[in-house]
Design a protein around this motif. Structure first.
Motif, PDB file in Angstrom:
ATOM      1  N   VAL A  39      45.311  16.374 -31.007  1.00 32.68           N
ATOM      2  CA  VAL A  39      46.506  16.643 -30.749  1.00 32.68           C
ATOM      3  C   VAL A  39      46.220  18.154 -30.478  1.00 32.68           C
ATOM      4  O   VAL A  39      45.619  18.782 -30.630  1.00 32.68           O
ATOM      5  N   THR A  40      47.270  18.708 -29.889  1.00 29.10           N
ATOM      6  CA  THR A  40      47.189  20.116 -29.678  1.00 29.10           C
ATOM      7  C   THR A  40      48.389  21.185 -31.125  1.00 29.10           C
ATOM      8  O   THR A  40      49.333  20.964 -31.430  1.00 29.10           O
ATOM      9  N   LEU A  41      47.409  22.275 -30.649  1.00 25.86           N
ATOM     10  CA  LEU A  41      47.893  22.969 -31.869  1.00 25.86           C
ATOM     11  C   LEU A  41      48.566  23.941 -31.488  1.00 25.86           C
ATOM     12  O   LEU A  41      47.812  24.859 -30.598  1.00 25.86           O
ATOM     13  N   GLU A  42      49.596  24.459 -31.701  1.00 24.77           N
ATOM     14  CA  GLU A  42      50.257  26.374 -30.298  1.00 24.77           C
ATOM     15  C   GLU A  42      51.088  27.243 -31.778  1.00 24.77           C
ATOM     16  O   GLU A  42      51.890  26.616 -32.433  1.00 24.77           O
ATOM     17  N   SER A  43      50.317  27.831 -31.734  1.00 21.95           N
ATOM     18  CA  SER A  43      51.053  29.392 -32.281  1.00 21.95           C
ATOM     19  C   SER A  43      50.955  31.097 -31.955  1.00 21.95           C
ATOM     20  O   SER A  43      49.873  31.312 -31.838  1.00 21.95           O
TER      21      SER A  43
ATOM     22  N   ALA B  83      44.361  28.193 -35.397  1.00 21.58           N
ATOM     23  CA  ALA B  83      45.408  26.937 -35.743  1.00 21.58           C
ATOM     24  C   ALA B  83      44.194  25.601 -36.011  1.00 21.58           C
ATOM     25  O   ALA B  83      44.095  24.454 -36.467  1.00 21.58           O
TER      26      ALA B  83
END
Lengths: 387, 387
Positions: free
Chosen positions: A77-81, A88
């Motif tokens: 999964v991709t995490l974006e912040s 993250a």
């Protein structure tokens, strides 16, 4: 929660990869990290990335990259912040192992700016501000940082050249790092004479956006192969916190509250005071951010952070070494991968593998990456068991 | 791992919100979910969203939405796995609570398609395929699904009209759901006569992209207010798995391996067989996906899934009810929010609050959302303590 260790690391030199695709950078970093770990089998892949959907027309990186890395079937999964995406991803990987849901995970940071050029890159980075109220008026992360710096200079009556030490030290350290984008030393005079990009920020206040990929393998100590060669590096503190995204919503433009909060929480978990860390990989996307991060972590009073640079206290043999491999400024700022590079660099220090960049007797590391003007802050405390 | 319960839910009617911004939809859903939970204070916000960076020029949703929801300081991050993003957010929220890192978290799914119109929406959804090898040739998720369906019709010698039951049942259930986008019943004849969109897919094979926001509050049972009114709903199984993203990389175009794997893992954790669940909220973005998901979960042999629809076994009083509130087909497909809507609908069923859509004596729910043609699958098993 279970104990979590970083058992494998990798990084590609930060730079411009016009001839290599995002997936190729990602898979190369993954293979190197798995090799470094002694070929631990990961159950999951957590990806820090910001710009692939906009700059590479590619979302859904989890399936794409796990496929090309030969890891079909695992969770991904991709995490974006924003700029904190790499931190993250590290935090989610940490939670997956700490919870027992996974025995071992990969944390990957990857960013590819060179799939586009010019105005579209500016537009992509502007999505990290408040689009409806900031970007619509032309604000970008760089002009946001310029507003913050201008306020700092005014509020504390500090001249712009007071920030030279941050750029000079970053380039001193970057010059020794073969993975750094810029390996040239600079002088305080060069800093003062650099072209203005967005007043008062000049070219040497700003870290360059660049391509990069770095990866970590996390697992529990009891699952580490017996023949593991390196001192074990533990994640002993992990925290993520948010502040208001838009500058006009902030209570105090010069207080990085999310950074302060996440440092406090991570240190509390680790059972140490911030002053006990041996170095601090901070998010020097702009020199002003380095000063404000040092202040938020408690290493300086408000308005005093720049003095740590002027007095040499941020050098590798100083009171609180920062950017020990060049930081975002000289190593380069690979967007959503920056937080993973910080972790890789901290592990090299804690293993005693930092070569010319080594901080003596490093036992505790603090790493922190920021999204926006510290609208998101992710802080981790790493500890070596070798001392 | 600690026990995790869903203590609060909310959903906005799925549709087209030309006059409301993404942040407004998000904050509305958050406030309603917190109210439903008895105003539990969340430590973190996990957001499922796909398209905001491309369609709304807005990344960094964690800081934006936590700010506007009055939750400054908490941890907040976006999860992206294509159409499975909502499920991924639920899983990360689950891990945060299960690990003990958080006492209570918000899981938000939000998507806003109406910030753009026409070709740019098609281009945005095409980023969910393999951009370099699929989208570049004009492939979109819909044409990908059409290739899969065509192969199914050929391989198993099934006529297209065999899939009518999926659309008819979804609209039957959607007609009773005040949050559904389409509240009209349709007939098998209407299905057969619907316009072809991408051969062999017609208009009634395809769930409509739509705006929506839904939210969940997760916590540990011991932290639930004593006066909690509803039967407690536990997350007893959680799994995420990936398959190859590009169709040309698949070993078998008609086997949703990631869906099968995640069902097996989630059921093993829950200690049940798939046949023991009382209903199955599956990802019917296309009728062919409903058939293949039923087959992957073991409810039908390969090539036989469509028979469950023809024989009425997927209706609310059937062997394995699906899409009990209309599914993606009739309730609407709000992209990265779809997986959170599924969880909200499952909780309504397990609380006995599903009204006209109620499945009798529902104790176990299986919910599954997919990214791409099941390149990512996230499956959760929920259990009510009321029976």
């Amino acid at each position: 929660m279970s104990e979590v260790i970083i058992a494998g690391i990798s990084q590609l030199p930060v730079g411009e990869y016009w001839d290599r695709s995002l997936r190729e950078l990602a898979v190369t970093a993954i293979r190197l990290a798995l090799a470094d770990s002694g070929e631990i089998q990961p159950d999951a892949l957590f990806i820090g990335n910001i710009h692939a959907p906009v700059l590479s027309d590619q979302a859904h990186l989890g399936a794409l990259i796990s496929d090309y890395a030969g890891l079909t079937g695992i969770e991904a999964v991709t995490l974006e912040s924003g700029g904190a995406s790499g931190g993250a991803a590290l935090r989610m990987g940490y939670l997956a192992v700490a919870s027992g849901a996974a025995d071992a995970v990969l944390v990957l940071g990857v960013e590819k700016f060179t799939d586009q050029i010019g105005p579209s890159v500016e537009a992509a980075t502007a999505t990290l501000t408040d689009s409806d109220y900031e970007a619509v008026h032309g604000l970008t992360p760089t002009s946001q940082a310029a507003l913050v710096m201008q306020r700092y200079l005014h509020e504390f009556d500090v001249p712009h050249e007071a920030f030279a030490g941050f750029a000079v030290t970053a380039h001193e350290n970057g010059a020794l790092n073969e993975n750094a984008m810029f390996r040239s030393r600079i002088t305080a005079e060069a800093y003062q004479n650099a072209s203005i990009v967005c007043h008062p920020l000049n070219l040497l206040d700003i870290a360059p956006n660049a391509d990069g990929a770095a990866a970590l393998v996390l697992t529990r100590p009891e699952l580490l192969p017996k023949e593991a060669l390196f001192p074990q590096v533990n994640i002993v503190g992990s925290s993520m916190a948010n502040d208001r995204l838009a500058l006009h919503d902030r209570l105090d433009l010069l207080s990085f509250d999310a950074a302060r909060l996440s440092v406090q929480q991570a240190c509390r978990q680790a059972g140490i005071r911030p002053g006990e860390v041996d170095f601090f990989e901070l998010h020097d996307a702009y020199t002003i951010f380095a000063a404000l991060s040092l202040e938020a972590a408690g290493f300086a009073e408000p308005g005093q952070g720049w003095k740590l640079a002027r007095e040499g206290k941020i050098k590798r043999d100083g009171l609180i070494p920062i950017s020990t491999f060049g930081g975002l400024k000289a190593r380069g700022n690979p967007g959503g991968a920056a937080g993973v590079y910080q972790a890789v660099e901290a592990v090299l220090q804690l293993r005693g593998q930092a070569g010319a960049n080594q901080v003596a007797s490093a036992q505790y590391a603090m790493i922190q990456c920021l999204g926006g003007a510290a609208a998101t802050a992710v802080t981790h405390i790493l500890k070596s068991d070798s001392l």
